[in-house]
Design an enzyme around this catalytic site. Structure first.
Site, PDB file in Angstrom:
ATOM      1  CE  LYS A 197      39.288  30.494  -4.924  1.00 43.00           C
ATOM      2  NZ  LYS A 197      38.773  31.115  -6.173  1.00 43.00           N
ATOM      3  NE  ARG A 222      40.984  28.017  -8.323  1.00 43.54           N
ATOM      4  CZ  ARG A 222      41.055  27.106  -7.354  1.00 43.54           C
ATOM      5  NH1 ARG A 222      42.183  26.481  -7.093  1.00 43.54           N
ATOM      6  NH2 ARG A 222      39.990  26.842  -6.622  1.00 43.54           N
ATOM      7  N   GLY A 252      31.504  32.867  -5.574  1.00 41.91           N
ATOM      8  CA  GLY A 252      30.878  33.233  -6.838  1.00 41.91           C
ATOM      9  C   GLY A 252      30.976  34.706  -7.186  1.00 41.91           C
ATOM     10  CG  MET A 285      35.977  37.895  -6.254  1.00 50.94           C
ATOM     11  SD  MET A 285      35.866  39.664  -6.518  1.00 50.94           S
ATOM     12  CE  MET A 285      37.525  39.950  -7.062  1.00 50.94           C
ATOM     13  NE  ARG A 331      34.652  27.944   0.043  1.00 49.35           N
ATOM     14  CZ  ARG A 331      34.313  28.418  -1.139  1.00 49.35           C
ATOM     15  NH1 ARG A 331      34.819  29.536  -1.564  1.00 49.35           N
ATOM     16  NH2 ARG A 331      33.462  27.773  -1.900  1.00 49.35           N
ATOM     17  CG  HIS A 333      24.631  31.324  -7.008  1.00 52.13           C
ATOM     18  ND1 HIS A 333      23.536  32.164  -6.978  1.00 52.13           N
ATOM     19  CD2 HIS A 333      25.699  32.090  -6.687  1.00 52.13           C
ATOM     20  CE1 HIS A 333      23.936  33.382  -6.679  1.00 52.13           C
ATOM     21  NE2 HIS A 333      25.247  33.372  -6.495  1.00 52.13           N
ATOM     22  CD  GLU A 365      14.028  58.336  28.938  1.00 51.00           C
ATOM     23  OE1 GLU A 365      13.922  57.671  27.896  1.00 51.00           O
ATOM     24  OE2 GLU A 365      13.160  58.358  29.820  1.00 51.00           O
ATOM     25  CB  SER A 374      17.854  51.716  33.082  1.00 52.08           C
ATOM     26  OG  SER A 374      17.667  50.920  31.944  1.00 52.08           O
ATOM     27  N   GLY A 390      17.926  54.875  28.407  1.00 53.08           N
ATOM     28  CA  GLY A 390      16.882  54.773  27.399  1.00 53.08           C
ATOM     29  C   GLY A 390      17.500  55.333  26.123  1.00 53.08           C
ATOM     30  CB  CYS A 421      16.014  49.310  28.987  1.00 52.37           C
ATOM     31  SG  CYS A 421      15.633  51.001  29.416  1.00 52.37           S
ATOM     32  CE1 TYR A 475      19.170  46.390  33.201  1.00 52.73           C
ATOM     33  CE2 TYR A 475      20.631  46.864  35.050  1.00 52.73           C
ATOM     34  CZ  TYR A 475      19.466  47.113  34.347  1.00 52.73           C
ATOM     35  OH  TYR A 475      18.587  48.086  34.781  1.00 52.73           O
TER      36      TYR A 475
HETATM   37  P1  ADP Z   1      35.314  30.138  -6.856  1.00 53.05           P
HETATM   38  O1  ADP Z   1      36.074  31.055  -5.987  1.00 53.05           O
HETATM   39  O2  ADP Z   1      34.189  30.765  -7.574  1.00 53.05           O
HETATM   40  O3  ADP Z   1      34.979  28.852  -6.165  1.00 53.05           O
HETATM   41  P2  ADP Z   1      37.530  28.770  -8.053  1.00 53.05           P
HETATM   42  O4  ADP Z   1      38.772  29.529  -8.289  1.00 53.05           O
HETATM   43  O5  ADP Z   1      37.534  27.898  -6.881  1.00 53.05           O
HETATM   44  O6  ADP Z   1      36.310  29.767  -8.046  1.00 53.05           O
HETATM   45  O7  ADP Z   1      37.259  27.946  -9.356  1.00 53.05           O
HETATM   46  C1  ADP Z   1      36.063  27.283  -9.567  1.00 53.05           C
HETATM   47  C2  ADP Z   1      36.296  25.863  -9.952  1.00 53.05           C
HETATM   48  O8  ADP Z   1      37.122  25.776 -11.079  1.00 53.05           O
HETATM   49  C3  ADP Z   1      37.009  25.026  -8.909  1.00 53.05           C
HETATM   50  O9  ADP Z   1      36.138  24.546  -7.955  1.00 53.05           O
HETATM   51  C4  ADP Z   1      37.530  23.907  -9.739  1.00 53.05           C
HETATM   52  O10 ADP Z   1      36.564  22.926  -9.922  1.00 53.05           O
HETATM   53  C5  ADP Z   1      37.855  24.569 -11.041  1.00 53.05           C
HETATM   54  N1  ADP Z   1      39.287  24.831 -11.116  1.00 53.05           N
HETATM   55  C6  ADP Z   1      39.973  25.918 -10.741  1.00 53.05           C
HETATM   56  N2  ADP Z   1      41.294  25.756 -10.957  1.00 53.05           N
HETATM   57  C7  ADP Z   1      41.445  24.525 -11.465  1.00 53.05           C
HETATM   58  C8  ADP Z   1      42.573  23.761 -11.884  1.00 53.05           C
HETATM   59  N3  ADP Z   1      43.806  24.248 -11.799  1.00 53.05           N
HETATM   60  N4  ADP Z   1      42.344  22.542 -12.358  1.00 53.05           N
HETATM   61  C9  ADP Z   1      41.094  22.043 -12.428  1.00 53.05           C
HETATM   62  N5  ADP Z   1      39.996  22.703 -12.068  1.00 53.05           N
HETATM   63  C10 ADP Z   1      40.166  23.933 -11.584  1.00 53.05           C
HETATM   64 MG    MG Z   2      12.220  57.132  26.796  1.00 51.70          MG
HETATM   65 MG    MG Z   3      36.099  27.545  -5.425  1.00 51.21          MG
END
Ligand code: ADP
Ligand code: MG
Ligand code: MG
Length: 883
Positions: free
Chosen positions: A22, A91, A100, A102, A335, A453, A742, A761, A763, A828, A848
Site C-alpha cells: 500500500k 492504515r 481485510g 489487517m 494494487r 468481503h 521406485e 520413470s 514412481g 508418473c 517429462y
Molecule cells: P484495507 O487494506 O482493508 O483496504 P485501507 O487502509 O485501504 O484498508 O482503508 C480502507 C478504506 O478506508 C479505504 O479504502 C478508504 O476508503 C478509507 N481510507 C483510508 N485512508 C483514508 C484517508 N486518508 N482518507 C479517506 N479515506 C480513507
Molecule cells: Mg509403484
Molecule cells: Mg484498501
C-alpha cells in the site's frame, strides 16, 4: 539511526518489502502526479523492531514527530486546531496484500473539541459527528478490542426507534446521541475513556496495527496463502479526505478490468455520502460505477483516465480505491487486482495481444493451481432445466457447487470436518468468518455487492460465490433462511451457480468443461516455452481422451491392473491365480489375452502417433482374491473350484505386508506367463494397428525393479515375446523397455539398472513410501500432526520431498545418465501434477511428467513457468496475484 519513515514523495513501487504494498503504491501514485492525500509510511523494519520489544522505539518516535510536522506543513493543518484541524488515517499494509486482514482507523485527531470545530468550519454538523462516531467505533474495536457488535447495536437501536432504513437517515442530533452512547461503551469497559489527545490516538493506532500483524485472522490468511510470518506490515499515516461530507461526496472501489470475466471495461462500485469500509462491508448496497457516468460525468472520465494510466504504468489490471470529497477525486490505493482464474487467463492473453506484456510475462502471471478451477464442472444443462431458480444474487465468483447450508463459520467448519460439502449462507461475511469460508464449496450472502468481503474472498479461494441475494431473509437465531414461501434449514441441500448468481434447492448434477478460448491459447504458449513434456496417467480410453482434449503429449503410465478388476475379467484372473499349474492357467490366460489386447488397441488408436507407456501388472496377487465367505462361495460357483481349495490358496497367498510383498516384477519371476500374456496383448494390438497403417512403438514399463540383474531377467522375458510376435508377423517395430524407479536400491544403483533400461520413470508414491518408511495407506493417523507441528513442510505424497526423496531422484538421474547420457526420465507419481514439485523436476533434469488428465493443463503451465524461471526470464509475478 535507521530510517523508519518515508514520506510518500520519497518512496516508489519497488520498495514494497520495506514500505508494504500500500505504501509503495501510494508513493508511486504520488510521483505519477495523481491526487493522493499527503502522508508517510512507517517501514516494515519498524514493525520488526516492534515485534522484538513490543514497544515503539525512541528513534521511531523522534522521526514520527518530524514527519507529523512535515505533514502539517504540507496540508496547512494542525492537530487540535480550531479552524483547520489535521485529521488522519492510520492504515496497515504488508508487502503482499492481505485484504481485510489487517486493521485501519479513520478520522484520528477528532475529539470532543475538534469535532465541534470541524462542524463549524465545514458548516456540517452531521458530517462531523458521523466522522467522530466512526472513529470511536473503529478505535474502540481495533485498539481497545471492544466488541464491534456493541457499537452496531447502538446504531441498530436508534435506527429502529426512529424507523430509519439506512444510516443515511441519521440526523446530526442522532449522531451526537450515538457518540454519547459510544463513549459510554468505553466507560463501562475496563479500558477507560476514549483518549482525547490526537497524538495519543495516533501512537495507540500505530501500536494496534503492529499488533494486528499477529491477530488470528491475519495468521489464518497467511497460512492459507503461504505468506511468510516474517514479512511484517508497514503503517501508512495519511491526511483524511471525506467521502461522507454530503451528497457530492462518496467513496468507491474500481477495477481497470472486470475481475470476474476479465472483460476490458472499468468495473466497480461506489456509495455517495459514505466513508471507508461502507462499500465493502455491505452495510449499504453500492451503485455500479457506470452510474457515476451520469451522476458525475467529469469525475467518471477522470477515474477512467486514471485507470488507464495506472494499468499501462503497472502493466497489469489494477484495483483502485477512491474517495470523492465535495466533487473532487482522490486516490487512496492501487494494487494488482485479484481476479478469478478465468479473468486472469483472459486478461493475460488480451494484454499480450494489446502489446502491453510479453507471452513470458503472461505465462508467469497465472497461478497454475488456479486454472484447475477453470476446469471445474458446470451444472448439467438437462438437470438444471428440471430445477426452478429459487432466487438470484450477484454472480461474484463463477463455478457451480452443490452442498448443505450452514449459517455460521463454525458450523460450516464442523460440517466440513464431518465430511459434508458445505454452502455457507450469511447476511454478509467478515474476516472473522475466514475459517468457515475456506471449507465451503460456495459462499452465499443476502447483502453486499461485487466487491464485498464475501465476493472478494470467494474469488480469491476459487469458491463459487453469490452475493447480495436480497430476497434471502437470514435468521441466525433460528438457523434458517426464508425466501418467498420457502424456508431453507440448516443442512438442507442447495445448488449455487456463481456464473449467473442463481440459487436452487436440492442437488444438481454437474458436467465437465473443456479447455477452450483463451486458456487454450495460453496453454499453447506454455508448450512453446517449456522443456519438459506433460503426459497423462490413463487406464481407459475415456481418461485418455480427456487428457488429449487437454493436449497431453501422450500416456506416461497405464496401470494395467485396473483392467483386471472388471467383473468378467476378475473371474478369469481368479481362475488364473487359483490354478494348480501352468496347464490350468492356459485357458484363463487366453481369455485375458483376448480382452487385454482390445484395451491396448483402443489406447494406441486414440494416441495416433503419441507415445503410450504401459506398465505390466503391479499389485499383490491377493488383491484379486476373495476375502470373505460370501465371495469365496461366489468364486467357487464361478470357477467350479471347491471352497476349501480356494480358502487354502487364499491363505497361502496371504502376506503380512502386501505392499512390500509378492507384487510388481516379482510376479514375473514366479508367474512368468502373466507378463508374457500382457506383452503378447500389447504386441497383438500394435501389430493389428500396423496392419491398419498406424505404426505403434510399444513402451513397456517394469514396476518395482530393484537391481540390474532382476531387470535383465524381466527384460529378456519381455523382449522374447516381442521378438516372437514380430517374427511371426514378419514385421519390425520399434519398442522400449524401461524401469519404474521406485525402489531406493534401484536409485542408488541406477548406473547399472540403466544398462538394461531404455528409460526411467519415477514412481514417487512407492519411492516416498520406501524412503520415509511411511505406509501410504496409513499415514492419515499421524501425517496431519506432523504438518501441523511443522515436522514436515507438506505431505510428501502431494509435494515432493526435495531433501530426501528428491536427493535419491537426483542420484538416479545422474547415475542413469552416466550410463546413457540421453536416458529419458519421467515422473508418473502423484507429485507429477504438482506445481512446486514440477519446479524441482525442471531443476534436476526430468524429461517429462505424467499426471491425471485434470492436472495436465496445470502441469503444462507449471512446466513452462519452471523453465522460464530457470532460464532467468522476467521476474515471476507474485503468486498471490491470481485469485
Ligand atoms: P484495507 O487494506 O482493508 O483496504 P485501507 O487502509 O485501504 O484498508 O482503508 C480502507 C478504506 O478506508 C479505504 O479504502 C478508504 O476508503 C478509507 N481510507 C483510508 N485512508 C483514508 C484517508 N486518508 N482518507 C479517506 N479515506 C480513507
Ligand atoms: Mg509403484
Ligand atoms: Mg484498501
Amino acid at each position: 539511526m535507521s530510517k523508519f519513515i518515508y514520506n510518500f514523495s520519497e518512496g516508489n513501487k519497488d520498495m514494497r518489502d520495506l514500505l508494504g504494498g500500500k505504501g509503495a503504491n501510494l508513493a508511486e501514485m504520488t510521483h505519477l502526479g495523481l491526487p493522493v492525500p499527503h502522508g508517510f509510511t512507517i517501514t516494515t523494519e519498524a514493525c520488526h523492531a516492534y515485534q522484538r520489544t513490543l514497544s515503539l522505539s525512541s528513534d521511531l518516535l523522534t522521526q514520527l514527530d518530524a514527519s507529523i510536522a512535515q505533514l502539517s506543513q504540507e496540508t496547512g493543518k494542525q492537530f487540535d486546531s480550531h479552524d483547520n484541524t489535521l485529521l488522519i488515517s492510520v492504515r496497515s499494509g504488508a508487502a503482499i496484500s492481505m485484504p481485510g486482514m489487517m486493521d485501519t482507523i479513520l478520522n484520528i485527531g477528532l475529539n470532543d473539541q475538534t469535532v465541534k470545530a470541524l462542524a463549524q468550519t465545514t458548516n456540517n454538523e452531521r458530517f462531523a459527528y458521523d466522522s467522530y462516531r466512526r472513529l470511536l467505533a473503529m478505535f474502540g474495536n481495533v485498539v481497545y478490542g471492544l466488541d464491534e457488535a456493541a457499537f452496531d447495536q447502538v446504531l441498530t437501536d436508534i435506527k429502529r426507534k426512529n424507523g430509519y432504513a439506512s444510516d443515511l437517515e441519521l440526523t446530526a442530533e442522532d449522531l451526537k446521541q450515538v457518540v454519547t452512547e459510544f463513549k459510554e461503551i468505553y466507560q463501562t469497559s475496563d479500558k477507560g475513556n476514549f483518549p482525547q489527545d490526537p497524538k495519543t490516538q495516533l501512537l495507540a493506532a500505530i501500536n494496534a496495527v503492529f499488533e494486528s500483524w499477529n491477530n488470528h485472522r491475519a495468521q489464518v490468511y497467511r497460512k492459507q496463502n503461504h505468506i511468510s510470518e516474517n514479512l511484517g506490515t508497514g503503517v501508512n499515516v495519511q491526511e483524511m479526505v471525506f467521502g461522507n461530507a454530503g451528497e457530492n461526496s462518496g467513496t468507491g472501489v474500481a477495477f481497470t478490468r472486470n475481475p470476474a470475466t476479465g472483460e476490458k471495461a472499468l468495473f466497480g462500485e461506489y456509495l455517495l455520502n459514505a466513508q471507508g469500509e461502507d462499500v465493502v462491508s455491505g452495510v449499504r448496497t453500492p451503485q455500479d460505477v457506470g452510474v457515476l457516468k451520469t451522476e458525475m460525468p467529469a469525475l467518471y472520465d477522470q477515474l477512467a483516465e486514471t485507470a488507464e494510466k495506472l494499468e499501462t504504468h503497472y502493466q497489469d489490471m489494477q484495483d483502485l480505491e477512491f474517495t470523492i470529497e465535495k466533487g473532487k477525486m482522490f486516490l487512496l490505493q492501487a494494487r494488482d487486482g485479484k481476479r478469478t482464474a478465468y479473468a486472469a487467463v483472459k486478461i493475460a492473453v488480451d494484454q499480450v495481444n494489446e502489446g502491453l506484456i510479453t507471452k513470458k510475462q503472461a505465462l508467469l502471471r497465472i497461478e497454475p493451481d488456479a486454472i484447475s478451477a477453470m476446469l471445474h464442472p458446470e451444472f448439467d444443462k438437462e438437470a438444471l432445466a428440471a430445477h426452478q431458480i429459487l432466487t438470484t444474487g450477484l454472480p461474484a465468483s463463477p463455478g457451480a457447487a452443490t452442498g448443505q447450508v450452514y449459517f455460521t463459520a463454525a458450523d460450516a467448519k464442523q460440517a466440513s470436518e464431518a465430511g459434508h460439502p458445505v454452502v455457507l449462507l450469511r447476511q454478509d461475511t467478515s474476516p472473522e468468518d475466514i475459517d468457515g469460508m475456506i471449507v465451503s464449496q460456495a459462499i452465499v450472502t443476502s447483502r453486499g455487492g461485487m466487491t464485498s468481503h464475501a465476493a472478494v474472498v470467494s474469488r480469491g479461494m476459487g469458491a463459487t460465490g453469490v452475493v447480495g441475494a436480497h430476497e434471502l431473509n437470514v435468521d441466525y437465531q433460528a438457523k434458517e433462511a426464508k425466501v418467498k414461501q420457502q424456508i431453507i434449514h440448516e443442512g438442507d441441500w442447495v445448488s449455487v451457480n456463481g456464473t449467473t448468481g442463481d440459487l436452487y434447492l436440492g442437488q444438481i448434477k454437474t458436467t465437465e468443461v473443456t479447455v477452450k478460448g483463451d486458456l487454450s491459447v495460453l496453454l499453447e504458449w506454455a508448450k512453446e516455452y517449456s522443456r519438459m513434456g506433460v503426459y497423462t496417467n490413463a487406464d481407459t480410453p475415456k481418461d485418455f481422451q480427456k487428457a488429449l482434449d487437454y493436449d497431453a503429449d501422450g500416456i506416461g503410465l497405464t496401470r494395467t491392473e485396473h483392467m483386471f478388476f472388471k467383473p468378467e475379467r476378475l473371474v478369469q484372473m481368479r481362475r488364473l491365480i487359483l490354478a494348480e499349474d501352468a496347464e490350468g492357467r492356459k485357458d484363463p490366460l487366453a481369455k485375458l489375452l483376448q480382452m487385454q489386447q482390445g484395451d491396448f488397441y483402443e489406447l494406441y488408436k486414440l494416441a495416433e502417433h503419441k507415445e503410450v507407456t504401459i506398465r505390466l501388472l503391479d499389485p499383490p496377487l491377493h488383491e484379486f482374491l476373495p476375502h470373505d465367505e460370501k465371495e469365496v462361495a461366489e468364486v467357487s460357483e464361478q470357477t467350479g473350484i471347491s471352497t476349501s481349495k480356494i480358502k487354502e490358496r487364499v491363505s497361502s497367498l496371504k502376506e503380512l505386508n502386501p505392499m512390500l510383498g509378492h507384487r510388481g516384477d516379482r510376479l514375473a519371476v514366479t508367474f512368468p506367463d502373466i507378463y508374457e500374456m500382457q506383452v503378447q496383448a500389447i504386441m497383438t494390438a500394435a501389430l493389428k494397428l500396423a496392419n491398419e497403417g498406424l505404426k505403434v512403438a510399444p513402451h513397456i514399463m517394469i514396476p518395482l525393479t530393484d537391481s540390474k540383474i532382476e531387470m535383465a531377467w524381466v527384460r529378456e522375458l519381455v523382449v522374447n515375446q516381442i521378438d516372437q510376435a514380430t517374427k511371426a508377423a514378419g514385421v519390425t517395430l520399434d519398442y522400449t523397455v524401461g524401469t519404474m524407479m521406485e525402489m531406493p536400491r534401484a536409485c542408488v544403483t541406477a548406473d547399472q539398472v540403466a544398462e538394461e533400461s531404455d528409460f526411467f520413470s519415477f514412481g514417487t508414491n512407492d519411492l516416498t513410501q520406501l524412503t520415509f518408511g511411511y505406509s501410504r495407506d496409513d499415514v492419515g493417523s499421524f501425517m496431519p500432526e506432523y504438518i501441523k507441528k511443522g515436522l514436515l513442510p507438506a505431505d510428501p505424497f502431494q509435494t515432493v520431498d526435495t531433501e530426501g526423496v528428491g536427493a535419491l531422484m537426483k542420484i538416479a538421474i545422474d547415475k542413469g545418465r552416466q550410463t546413457k547420457p540421453q536416458l529419458p526420465i519421467g515422473v508418473c507419481g502423484e507429485v507429477g501434477g504438482d506445481p512446486a514439485s514440477i519446479e524441482f523436476f525442471e531443476q534436476i533434469g526430468v524429461t517429462y511428467v505424467s499426471c491425471s488428465p485434470y492436472r495436465v493443463p496445470v502441469a503444462r503451465l507449471a512446466a513452462a513457468q519452471a523453465h522460464l524461471r530457470q532460464a532467468g526470464a522476467e521476474t515471476p509475478a507474485l503468486a498471490a496475484k491470481t485469485a
